[in-house]
Design an enzyme around this catalytic site. Structure first.
Site, PDB file in Angstrom:
ATOM      1  N   HIS A  52      19.404  23.202  -6.582  1.00 24.59           N
ATOM      2  CA  HIS A  52      18.394  22.715  -7.512  1.00 24.59           C
ATOM      3  C   HIS A  52      17.940  23.862  -8.394  1.00 24.59           C
ATOM      4  O   HIS A  52      17.850  24.994  -7.925  1.00 24.59           O
ATOM      5  CB  HIS A  52      17.183  22.128  -6.761  1.00 24.59           C
TER       6      HIS A  52
ATOM      7  N   ASP B 147      18.850  13.868  -4.136  1.00 18.59           N
ATOM      8  CA  ASP B 147      19.953  12.910  -4.269  1.00 18.59           C
ATOM      9  C   ASP B 147      20.876  12.878  -3.065  1.00 18.59           C
ATOM     10  O   ASP B 147      21.739  12.013  -2.979  1.00 18.59           O
ATOM     11  CB  ASP B 147      20.770  13.229  -5.536  1.00 18.59           C
TER      12      ASP B 147
HETATM   13  N1  CMC Z   1      28.048  23.479  -4.925  1.00 19.44           N
HETATM   14  C1  CMC Z   1      28.620  24.706  -4.973  1.00 19.44           C
HETATM   15  N2  CMC Z   1      28.095  25.753  -5.633  1.00 19.44           N
HETATM   16  C2  CMC Z   1      26.948  25.551  -6.284  1.00 19.44           C
HETATM   17  C3  CMC Z   1      26.282  24.318  -6.268  1.00 19.44           C
HETATM   18  C4  CMC Z   1      26.871  23.259  -5.552  1.00 19.44           C
HETATM   19  N3  CMC Z   1      26.282  22.052  -5.532  1.00 19.44           N
HETATM   20  N4  CMC Z   1      25.145  24.401  -7.005  1.00 19.44           N
HETATM   21  C5  CMC Z   1      25.095  25.664  -7.458  1.00 19.44           C
HETATM   22  N5  CMC Z   1      26.185  26.364  -7.019  1.00 19.44           N
HETATM   23  C6  CMC Z   1      26.454  27.791  -7.238  1.00 19.44           C
HETATM   24  C7  CMC Z   1      26.952  28.050  -8.652  1.00 19.44           C
HETATM   25  O1  CMC Z   1      28.358  28.000  -8.727  1.00 19.44           O
HETATM   26  C8  CMC Z   1      26.409  29.439  -8.893  1.00 19.44           C
HETATM   27  O2  CMC Z   1      27.221  30.353  -8.188  1.00 19.44           O
HETATM   28  P1  CMC Z   1      27.446  31.848  -8.764  1.00 19.44           P
HETATM   29  O3  CMC Z   1      26.088  32.484  -8.759  1.00 19.44           O
HETATM   30  O4  CMC Z   1      28.419  32.448  -7.809  1.00 19.44           O
HETATM   31  O5  CMC Z   1      28.023  31.680 -10.140  1.00 19.44           O
HETATM   32  C9  CMC Z   1      25.047  29.435  -8.193  1.00 19.44           C
HETATM   33  O6  CMC Z   1      25.202  28.479  -7.132  1.00 19.44           O
HETATM   34  C10 CMC Z   1      23.880  29.037  -9.076  1.00 19.44           C
HETATM   35  O7  CMC Z   1      24.196  27.784  -9.676  1.00 19.44           O
HETATM   36  P2  CMC Z   1      23.776  27.370 -11.148  1.00 19.44           P
HETATM   37  O8  CMC Z   1      24.714  26.311 -11.629  1.00 19.44           O
HETATM   38  O9  CMC Z   1      23.613  28.593 -11.993  1.00 19.44           O
HETATM   39  O10 CMC Z   1      22.346  26.767 -10.874  1.00 19.44           O
HETATM   40  P3  CMC Z   1      21.555  25.818 -11.838  1.00 19.44           P
HETATM   41  O11 CMC Z   1      20.119  26.027 -11.533  1.00 19.44           O
HETATM   42  O12 CMC Z   1      21.999  26.007 -13.248  1.00 19.44           O
HETATM   43  O13 CMC Z   1      22.034  24.342 -11.408  1.00 19.44           O
HETATM   44  C11 CMC Z   1      22.194  22.288 -10.282  1.00 19.44           C
HETATM   45  C12 CMC Z   1      21.306  23.509 -10.575  1.00 19.44           C
HETATM   46  C13 CMC Z   1      21.343  21.217  -9.585  1.00 19.44           C
HETATM   47  C14 CMC Z   1      22.701  21.694 -11.609  1.00 19.44           C
HETATM   48  C15 CMC Z   1      23.379  22.712  -9.381  1.00 19.44           C
HETATM   49  O14 CMC Z   1      22.898  23.232  -8.160  1.00 19.44           O
HETATM   50  C16 CMC Z   1      24.374  21.584  -9.130  1.00 19.44           C
HETATM   51  O15 CMC Z   1      25.295  21.402  -9.941  1.00 19.44           O
HETATM   52  N6  CMC Z   1      24.206  20.793  -8.014  1.00 19.44           N
HETATM   53  C17 CMC Z   1      25.069  19.654  -7.778  1.00 19.44           C
HETATM   54  C18 CMC Z   1      24.588  18.473  -8.598  1.00 19.44           C
HETATM   55  C19 CMC Z   1      23.318  17.862  -8.039  1.00 19.44           C
HETATM   56  O16 CMC Z   1      23.181  17.622  -6.845  1.00 19.44           O
HETATM   57  N7  CMC Z   1      22.372  17.536  -8.954  1.00 19.44           N
HETATM   58  C20 CMC Z   1      21.130  16.879  -8.591  1.00 19.44           C
HETATM   59  C21 CMC Z   1      19.935  17.759  -8.804  1.00 19.44           C
HETATM   60  S1  CMC Z   1      18.452  17.083  -8.033  1.00 19.44           S
HETATM   61  C22 CMC Z   1      18.127  15.648  -8.902  1.00 19.44           C
HETATM   62  C23 CMC Z   1      17.544  15.911 -10.245  1.00 19.44           C
HETATM   63  O17 CMC Z   1      16.331  16.149 -10.328  1.00 19.44           O
HETATM   64  O18 CMC Z   1      18.285  15.902 -11.224  1.00 19.44           O
END
Ligand code: CMC
Length: 424
Positions: A302, A359
């Site tokens: 998140h 989710d």
């Molecule tokens: N699986 C594997 N790796 C992950 C995941 C995941 N679900 N989420 C983040 N990472 C890794 C990402 O690759 C990155 O690694 P590194 O630092 O080595 O490059 C690190 O963790 C940080 O990730 P980020 O993408 O920079 O983080 P963000 O804050 O931009 O993204 C997120 C947050 C929710 C989009 C992401 O965690 C994600 O894609 N999760 C899966 C989709 C999901 O479950 N979304 C629902 C969110 S809750 C409902 C809502 O309010 O929308």
């Protein structure tokens, strides 16, 4: 200026006021940054940028706190109803019994959707994704209630709250080849939705109170989440003075993405895939860690929660209770639990503070309630509606200027036009 931040640029120093929120959150007010220094900030994904001052929702991602208008999500989920929470978000205070009765009655007066909108709906193919249909129908409201029919903001808020569940159920009915159901105003908000979803002309449908209560809780948990992607979209579109319907329709589209609300559908599809793959969770954990795979563990991670998502905790408990009450033994619940344990003990997920989000378990409950997978994000949208409305209303009341970020241009510098025949 009592507290300030100082910026050094070359041999000059600039001061910017520090502002403090009611929960002691600190921000540097850079409103004069460009005028004073000629510079802008760059913050991809707005990870450090506050877009507004808001009095609606407080969230502490480190401590896992979520409060609507000061009330904890745990207390609201246990004691309140979705419509009461909607009132709280939209109008700022919990309603008195008279205010609540009036709000409920207003909504009941507007649950029927204009029959002409059915003609638009009928044009969608039977397998249309319900999120696309919902955003289009809400957008169509901006055409139906424009000009002389526009009405006050108050009326449009009520219309949206009243009609969105009705429109949401149409997609499901169409996918089943069944006639749509009209609202039954003798039922409460959640029961009315369930009745429109599941009642058939050939037999009567009795709303199961366990299902209705679970739905009520889920909608409360989704009702607002401060400046997330879809809410920021609603505020940004609304800042151009586009209508409430146009703004909410844009928010529905933003929510549909798999990194946002669309994740709840993806979680169930992922768990089903793991089940079909002999339940081998370790393979999927390895894939999620492999950056070349393009695979993410859906329902994990998140932007703001870096310890735990309080909504996920409540939902996990609710999932256990609902499945037990309905006597359902869903094998994907076991896979979900295994995946969670594996991820929470894996260095990759621990180091990046990736925990189950709202989710991860919500789809399991929706499935138990009989909601089809491609309707999960629609359920999220129905829950988020009062939050979007409250944020839109606040943006308007604050007279916020039109949202218009800047950029750092990195493209070609000026060059002369070359005719097509002369191009290499
Ligand atoms: N699986 C594997 N790796 C992950 C995941 C995941 N679900 N989420 C983040 N990472 C890794 C990402 O690759 C990155 O690694 P590194 O630092 O080595 O490059 C690190 O963790 C940080 O990730 P980020 O993408 O920079 O983080 P963000 O804050 O931009 O993204 C997120 C947050 C929710 C989009 C992401 O965690 C994600 O894609 N999760 C899966 C989709 C999901 O479950 N979304 C629902 C969110 S809750 C409902 C809502 O309010 O929308």
């Amino acid at each position: 200026m009592s507290e300030f931040a100082e910026l050094s640029l070359g041999d000059k120093k600039f001061q910017f006021p520090v502002i403090t929120g009611s929960e002691d959150e600190k921000a540097i007010d850079i409103a004069k940054l460009r005028d004073d220094t000629g510079h802008i900030t760059i913050d991809s994904g707005y990870k450090n940028t506050g877009a507004t001052k808001s009095a609606i929702t407080f969230l502490d991602g480190e401590l896992g706190i979520l409060r609507y208008r000061g009330y904890s999500i745990e207390e609201l989920a246990e004691k309140s109803s979705f419509l009461e929470v909607a009132y709280l978000l939209i109008y700022g205070e919990l309603p008195t019994s008279e205010q609540y009765a009036a709000f409920q009655n207003e909504i009941k007066m507007h649950t029927i959707v204009n029959e002409d909108m059915r003609k638009i709906f009928e044009g969608f193919p039977v397998n249309a994704h319900p999120m696309g249909v919902l955003s289009a129908m809400v957008c169509a409201m901006s055409a139906f209630y424009a000009g002389e029919k526009a009405g006050s903001d108050e009326l449009n808020i009520i219309r949206l709250m009243a009609k969105m569940p009705s429109m949401a159920t149409w997609s499901y009915k169409k996918s089943q080849g069944h006639p749509v159901n009209y609202p039954n105003n003798s039922l409460d908000y959640c029961s009315n939705f369930l009745n429109m979803m599941f009642a058939l002309p050939v037999e009567s449908y009795k709303v199961n109170p366990v299902i209705s209560a679970a739905l009520n809780k889920l909608l409360i948990l989704h009702a607002d989440h401060e400046q997330n992607c879809s809410t920021s979209t609603v505020r940004l579109v609304g800042s151009s003075q586009a209508s409430l319907y146009a703004s909410i329709s844009a928010g529905i589209n933003a929510l549909s993405g798999p990194l946002h609300g669309g994740a709840n559908q993806e979680v169930i599809e992922m768990l089903e895939e793991i089940k079909a793959d002999d339940g081998d969770t370790s393979k999927y954990i390895a894939m999620a860690k492999d950056k070349t795979s393009g695979f993410r563990l859906m329902g994990f991670g998140h932007r703001v929660y870096k310890n735990f998502d309080p909504r996920a905790r409540i939902i996990k408990k609710a999932a256990d209770d609902v499945l037990a009450a309905l006597g359902i033994n869903d094998p994907i619940l076991k896979i979900a639990a295994e995946l969670e344990t594996a991820a929470l003990n894996d260095e990759y997920f621990v180091a990046r503070k990736l925990y189950p989000n709202v989710d991860f378990y919500s789809g399991i409950i929706y499935r138990a309630l009989g909601i089809p997978t491609d309707m999960f994000t629609v359920m999220f949208a129905i829950g988020r509606l009062p939050g979007w409305i409250a944020q839109w209303k606040e943006m308007k009341a604050n007279k916020e200027p039109i949202g218009r970020p800047r950029q750092v241009y990195i493209g070609a510098t000026e060059r002369g036009y070359v005719s097509m025949t002369e191009r290499a």
